[in-house]
Write a protein that holds these residues in place. Structure first.
Motif, short mmCIF file in Angstrom:
data_model
loop_
_atom_site.label_atom_id
_atom_site.label_comp_id
_atom_site.label_asym_id
_atom_site.label_seq_id
_atom_site.Cartn_x
_atom_site.Cartn_y
_atom_site.Cartn_z
N LEU A 1 0.94 -1.31 -0.20
CA LEU A 1 0.03 -0.14 -0.01
C LEU A 1 1.02 1.28 0.10
N PHE A 2 2.17 1.22 0.70
CA PHE A 2 2.87 2.27 0.73
C PHE A 2 3.38 2.93 -0.61
N SER B 1 1.90 6.21 -2.34
CA SER B 1 3.15 7.51 -2.69
C SER B 1 2.86 7.82 -4.26
N ILE B 2 2.73 6.83 -5.10
CA ILE B 2 2.31 7.10 -6.52
C ILE B 2 1.31 8.16 -6.64
N ALA C 1 -7.11 0.06 -4.93
CA ALA C 1 -7.57 0.47 -3.84
C ALA C 1 -6.62 1.77 -3.07
N GLY C 2 -5.42 1.03 -3.09
CA GLY C 2 -4.33 2.01 -2.52
C GLY C 2 -3.91 3.32 -3.33
N GLY C 3 -4.08 2.99 -4.73
CA GLY C 3 -3.72 4.07 -5.75
C GLY C 3 -4.72 5.13 -5.64
N VAL C 4 -6.04 4.81 -5.62
CA VAL C 4 -7.22 5.73 -5.60
C VAL C 4 -7.25 6.45 -4.31
N ALA D 1 -11.15 1.47 2.84
CA ALA D 1 -10.74 0.46 1.98
C ALA D 1 -10.30 -0.82 2.38
N ILE D 2 -9.24 -0.79 3.31
CA ILE D 2 -8.47 -2.08 3.62
C ILE D 2 -9.63 -3.08 4.36
N TYR D 3 -10.52 -2.43 5.06
CA TYR D 3 -11.59 -3.41 5.57
C TYR D 3 -12.65 -3.74 4.45
#
Length: 342
Positions: A83-84, A88-89, A181-184, A203-205
């Protein structure tokens, strides 16, 4: 009398606000920048400074709360590392968009509208989840509680698009689900100046499908690094008010540890309800602020500050009350939990 360039009431507001946000941060896995940034905007700080200061505060509180969640084993490090990278991107792209909108003179408007929509949507999602839990029988509620993963998360996990990532909680999720999910979340974080916890934790949940306590801890871990990256991005342009950030961190240092410990005390159903209520109150506060700017009405602007700041004080006070009540009921055992002992 001014202290550090701020009036005494404003100085006390930042310290006490930082404490309450710290409690919420440790409890929900979000850094409170979703409250800090719009509050600074309402107080008249430029959008880049409000956003950069919100991210810097998020990074500082992340360090404190992650240590507490590490103590109780609520962090999925593999998931957090993935996710990091994608966060970051997304943050980098979002921050570039902010400066472009600032040049057009519409950064504050876009930020405010995005906040209202996102906070209200997430708040309603969590309250709907809480309502569904209330509608089932006691036996079914126990079964739901045991599963700990919402139905949508289980459904998404059923789609096995390789490569698959094994989660610490025991499930598996597609790398593409995690990246999407992480990018958005990262893009929106960079755009509206938040660490993203109020989006990343849901999002993680809901999307990745981890238990709520693991979602909180992992959200904090991922936010630790994404917050550092966002702080560097805005700090490089001089868009971080170190005085404001320092005052907020003074208050949050204690609050974050109390909030992190409270996740082992307060019932999960209550966590969902509190989170949903706070999102809706914050959304209403920001909406009033936008309306006040449009109408030029100072009274509405003041009401928006009361709702925005008051929502964090209200929910944090409930959490503190339940912690105090539990400590008073169980005595030394509960106190040991708060102190981080086994």
């Amino acid at each position: 009398m001014d202290v550090l360039g701020l009036s005494l009431p404003l100085l006390l507001l930042f310290v006490s606000f930082g404490f309450m946000v710290g409690v919420l941060f440790g409890f929900f896995g979000m850094g409170g920048s979703f409250l800090i940034t719009p509050t600074l905007l309402i107080l008249g700080y430029p959008a880049p400074v409000a956003i950069g200061s919100g991210l810097a505060f998020y990074f500082g509180t992340s360090v404190i709360a992650v240590m507490k969640h590490y103590d109780v084993g609520q962090v999925d490090y593999r998931l957090g590392a993935i996710l990091f990278v994608v966060l970051s991107i997304g943050i980098e792209l979002g921050s570039r968009l902010v400066f472009a909108l600032e040049a057009l003179g519409i950064a504050e408007l876009v930020t405010g509208v995005a906040y209202v929509v996102l906070l209200a949507g997430i708040g309603l999602l969590f309250l709907r989840r809480a309502s569904n839990l209330d509608d089932v029988s006691d036996d079914e509620a126990d079964e739901v509680s045991d599963e700990e993963i919402p139905a949508i998360g289980q459904k998404i996990q059923s789609y096995t698009v390789p490569p698959m990532v094994t989660l610490t909680s025991g499930g598996r999720a597609s790398f593409w689900t995690i990246s999407g999910a992480g990018g958005v979340v990262g893009l929106v974080s960079g755009l509206i100046g938040v660490g993203g916890g109020f989006m990343r934790m849901p999002a993680i949940y809901y999307l990745i499908g981890t238990p709520l306590t693991a979602a909180v801890g992992t959200s904090l871990f991922a936010g630790l690094f994404s917050g550092a990256f966002g702080t560097f991005t805005y700090g490089a342009s001089g868009s971080v008010d170190l005085v404001v950030v320092s005052l907020l961190l003074v208050g949050s240092a204690l609050g974050a540890r109390i909030g992190s410990a409270a996740t082992t005390i307060v019932e999960e159903d209550d966590v969902i309800v509190y989170f949903g209520i706070m999102m809706l109150l914050a959304s209403a506060g920001i909406g009033l602020s936008e309306l006040a700017n449009w109408l030029g009405t100072g009274a509405l602007d003041m009401l928006s500050v009361v709702l925005l700041v008051g929502s964090s004080f209200f929910v944090a006070s409930i959490i503190l009350y339940q912690v105090a009540q539990q400590v008073g009921t169980t005595g030394p055992n509960a106190q040991a939990t708060l102190d981080g002992d086994d």
